[in-house]
Design an enzyme around this catalytic site. Structure first.
Site, short mmCIF file in Angstrom:
data_model
loop_
_atom_site.label_atom_id
_atom_site.label_comp_id
_atom_site.label_asym_id
_atom_site.label_seq_id
_atom_site.Cartn_x
_atom_site.Cartn_y
_atom_site.Cartn_z
N CYS A 152 13.87 10.40 7.02
CA CYS A 152 13.66 10.14 8.25
C CYS A 152 15.03 10.06 8.95
O CYS A 152 15.16 10.04 10.16
CB CYS A 152 12.87 8.53 8.28
N GLU B 221 -0.37 7.50 -1.04
CA GLU B 221 -1.16 8.19 -2.09
C GLU B 221 -0.51 9.24 -2.71
O GLU B 221 -1.16 9.89 -3.69
CB GLU B 221 -2.77 8.35 -1.51
N SER C 280 4.90 8.16 9.79
CA SER C 280 5.11 9.16 10.88
C SER C 280 4.76 8.46 12.21
O SER C 280 4.10 7.21 12.21
CB SER C 280 4.07 10.23 10.71
N GLU D 222 9.07 16.83 14.89
CA GLU D 222 9.74 16.57 13.73
C GLU D 222 9.21 17.40 12.42
O GLU D 222 7.96 17.40 12.17
CB GLU D 222 9.35 15.19 13.28
N LYS E 1 1.08 -1.19 0.22
CA LYS E 1 -0.02 0.07 0.13
C LYS E 1 0.82 1.20 -0.01
O LYS E 1 1.48 1.78 0.99
CB LYS E 1 -0.87 -0.09 1.36
P1 NAD Z 1 2.28 9.18 7.08
O1 NAD Z 1 2.51 8.50 8.44
O2 NAD Z 1 1.25 10.32 6.83
O3 NAD Z 1 1.96 7.90 5.89
C1 NAD Z 1 2.63 6.86 5.80
C2 NAD Z 1 1.48 5.75 5.11
O4 NAD Z 1 0.47 5.65 6.16
C3 NAD Z 1 0.87 6.24 3.99
O5 NAD Z 1 0.65 4.86 2.88
C4 NAD Z 1 -0.55 6.69 4.34
O6 NAD Z 1 -1.53 6.59 3.34
C5 NAD Z 1 -0.90 6.02 5.69
N1 NAD Z 1 -1.70 6.86 6.46
C6 NAD Z 1 -1.71 8.06 6.33
N2 NAD Z 1 -2.78 8.54 7.49
C7 NAD Z 1 -3.20 7.42 8.02
C8 NAD Z 1 -4.24 7.00 8.90
N3 NAD Z 1 -4.82 8.03 9.70
N4 NAD Z 1 -4.40 5.81 8.93
C9 NAD Z 1 -4.06 4.78 8.40
N5 NAD Z 1 -3.12 5.06 7.36
C10 NAD Z 1 -2.66 6.11 7.38
O7 NAD Z 1 3.87 9.50 6.84
P2 NAD Z 1 4.41 10.43 5.57
O8 NAD Z 1 3.96 11.81 5.59
O9 NAD Z 1 3.96 9.66 4.06
O10 NAD Z 1 5.95 10.04 5.61
C11 NAD Z 1 6.60 10.90 6.22
C12 NAD Z 1 6.92 10.20 7.79
O11 NAD Z 1 7.44 8.88 7.53
C13 NAD Z 1 7.83 11.12 8.51
O12 NAD Z 1 7.66 11.04 9.98
C14 NAD Z 1 9.28 10.26 8.36
O13 NAD Z 1 10.05 10.50 9.51
C15 NAD Z 1 8.81 8.93 8.39
N6 NAD Z 1 9.69 7.90 7.80
C16 NAD Z 1 10.10 7.22 8.76
C17 NAD Z 1 11.35 6.30 8.00
C18 NAD Z 1 11.85 5.34 9.14
O14 NAD Z 1 12.72 4.50 8.62
N7 NAD Z 1 11.79 5.51 10.34
C19 NAD Z 1 11.66 6.09 6.81
C20 NAD Z 1 10.81 7.04 6.07
C21 NAD Z 1 9.87 8.06 6.61
#
Ligand code: NAD
Length: 511
Positions: free
Chosen positions: A294, A189, A239, A396, A186
């Site tokens: 990240c 988006e 996140s 962050e 998944k």
């Molecule tokens: P996000 O958490 O908003 O989204 C990640 C995934 O979760 C997406 O596929 C999204 O569709 C889904 N999602 C979003 N909101 C949701 C909800 N309420 N319920 C269920 N699913 C949901 O993260 P992002 O903005 O796409 O990415 C940036 C974040 O990812 C930053 O916080 C970054 O630090 C983190 N990140 C961490 C790593 C790591 O290895 N620790 C690596 C890359 C990114």
């Protein structure tokens, strides 16, 4: 091999990024879509099909039916599919990078680096027969042997963030498949197009239909995956609040879960550091990919006033030379942020830093890129004299903003970093082996860099943080992934049946 049939929205004339289920592209059962931007242009360029519960069910059924035949393919044969996939990925590197760069906004060379790091996990998956070998103990007692088997779990799921639209999925599915599982991805988006080129290449490499599937979408799809009775394991990267939600929900529904969250990565600069390499390392780590990594360094913790003054002067000079531009401009070193909304949030945090009296040494808020006035650009910002109670230190930011915190000693730096609720990466610049060794031993972070600002381990090590940066027991890729994607079974066998084995025994067997 023919191209998979792509879709267009007749109302908007924009391409629709669809699902990939059982080897075919499909629009699924919903008409709903969400916009995909080119962040350099600030324009909508495509739409993501938002999947439904029944689309998820179709993908799970496809993955479930292909699980039994796929787990019976020998590890050696599974590895051969990865050799083929690796060669296809190498041939399509530039194409993959261009798609990533166009939708994410990272510059092309950076997107190419992302693809390369993903390919390295495929290379690791080529070692499946070696990785899946179990332990064997001959004659643990008279005529008895004991051995381990690593069995696949079933249907595994990967939910990925926007900032590495190819690499993070490639941290997950190759090793899940290499272990004999089937997989549903998944993607975010916000930039999902590259996932469909990956699907095309997986198909072209000869992986059987249904072994690898993609469902595009938002929370609806995620929730359906987390609660589906036929999903065995969930890998998540994103996140922290969502990682925590994923961990709780999927665990409650009996899945094995690894959920990697956000970060606030610190880099200590010691008075004896080679300042030139500290400045250039921190520049790349703080502002590369517009800070949307990240493992980005978002806080420099500088030991001593003189070191801090010199570091700030060096950073100021380098920031003034930083080339900010469209992601497909080869001269660009830093592109735009992912969306206007995210840009606005980063600007709000910069304003909060000003209000809370941090010293804004470089203000990146007013950068304009000629010919791309609607793009989601922000320049590099640099704050000095940041205090731990400020919002810019606590949150962050995930943008091109570096905070400098001044401390007096290495111990003060270590205490500060260890109090932070995130613990993904941490780095130190020093020429002292004993300071570096002390730091590595004392610091609470999943990955530590010594004179290396972004210590992302290679595919044969593993990736993961501590505290709020990761929930669950296993890191991504490397041997940890083999442990995550398999269930250990231990067999104790006696073939040579002596008289003693034919008698009843009511005491705990001992050897
Ligand atoms: P996000 O958490 O908003 O989204 C990640 C995934 O979760 C997406 O596929 C999204 O569709 C889904 N999602 C979003 N909101 C949701 C909800 N309420 N319920 C269920 N699913 C949901 O993260 P992002 O903005 O796409 O990415 C940036 C974040 O990812 C930053 O916080 C970054 O630090 C983190 N990140 C961490 C790593 C790591 O290895 N620790 C690596 C890359 C990114």
């Amino acid at each position: 091999m023919k191209q998979l049939q792509a879709f267009t929205n007749p109302k908007t004339n924009l391409p629709i990024v669809s699902h990939f289920i059982n080897g075919e592209l499909t629009l699924g059962t919903s008409q709903k879509t969400s916009p995909i931007y080119n962040p350099s242009a600030g324009e909508i360029i495509a739409e993501t099909a938002l999947g439904t519960v029944s689309d998820v069910d179709a993908a799970v059924q496809a993955a479930k039916s292909s699980f039994h035949p796929w787990q019976n393919v020998s590890a050696l044969k599974r590895a051969r599919y990865f050799f083929e996939l690796k060669s296809l990925l190498e041939k399509n590197k530039e194409k993959l990078a261009a798609i990533i760069s166009r939708e994410h906004g990272k510059v092309l060379s950076d997107a190419l680096g992302e693809v390369q790091r993903g390919i390295e996990v495929i290379e690791y998956a080529c070692a499946a027969p070696q990785l899946l070998k179990g332990d064997f103990s001959h004659s643990i007692s008279t005529g008895i042997d004991c051995y381990d088997m690593r069995k696949p779990l079933g249907v595994c799921v990967g939910i990925t963030p926007f900032n590495f639209p190819a690499m993070v999925g490639m941290w997950m599915f190759p090793l899940a498949l290499a272990c004999g599982n089937t997989f549903i991805l998944k993607p975010s988006e916000k930039d999902p197009s590259v996932s469909l080129l990956l699907a095309q290449l997986v198909k072209e490499a000869g992986f059987p239909d249904g072994v690898f599937n993609i469902v595009q979408g938002d929370k609806v799809v995620v929730d359906a995956l987390l609660t589906h009775p036929d999903v065995a394991a969930v890998s998540f990267v994103g996140s922290t609040p969502i990682a925590h939600y994923i961990y709780e929900t999927a665990s409650k529904h009996g899945k094995r879960v690894q959920a990697l969250g956000g970060a606030k990565n610190h880099c200590v600069v010691m008075p004896d550091a080679d300042l030139k390499s500290a400045v250039s390392g921190i520049m790349g780590a703080a502002y590369g990919s517009a800070g949307e990594r990240c493992m980005a360094i978002s806080v420099a913790v500088v030991v001593g006033e003189e070191t801090a003054n010199k570091l700030i002067a060096g950073l100021k000079e380098e920031i003034s030379k930083l080339h900010i531009g469209a992601s497909d401009d080869h001269a660009s070193e830093m592109g735009p942020l992912i969306t206007a909304e995210h840009r606005a949030n980063v600007v709000r945090l910069i304003e909060s830093g000003i209000k809370q009296k941090a010293d804004l040494v470089v203000d990146g808020r007013h950068v304009m890129v000629k010919g791309h006035e609607k793009g989601f650009f922000l320049g590099a910002s640099l704050f000095d004299h940041v205090k731990p109670e400020m919002e810019i230190y606590q949150k962050e930011i995930f943008g091109p903003v570096l905070c400098v915190v001044r401390v007096k000693t290495l111990d003060e730096a270590v205490n500060l970093i260890n109090q932070n609720p995130y613990a993904n990466g941490a780095a130190i610049y020093t020429q002292s082996g004993s300071a570096a060794r002390y730091y590595a031993a004392k610091i609470d972070a999943g990955m530590v860099g010594i004179n290396i600002p972004i210590p992302v381990p290679l595919a044969f090590h593993t990736f993961g943080g501590n505290k709020n940066s990761m929930f669950g027991g296993h890191h991504m890729y490397g041997e940890e992934a083999i442990r995550f994607y398999t269930r250990l079974q231990t067999i104790t066998a006696r073939w040579d049946l002596p008289e003693v084995a034919k008698k009843q025994h009511f005491v705990m067997p001992t050897m």
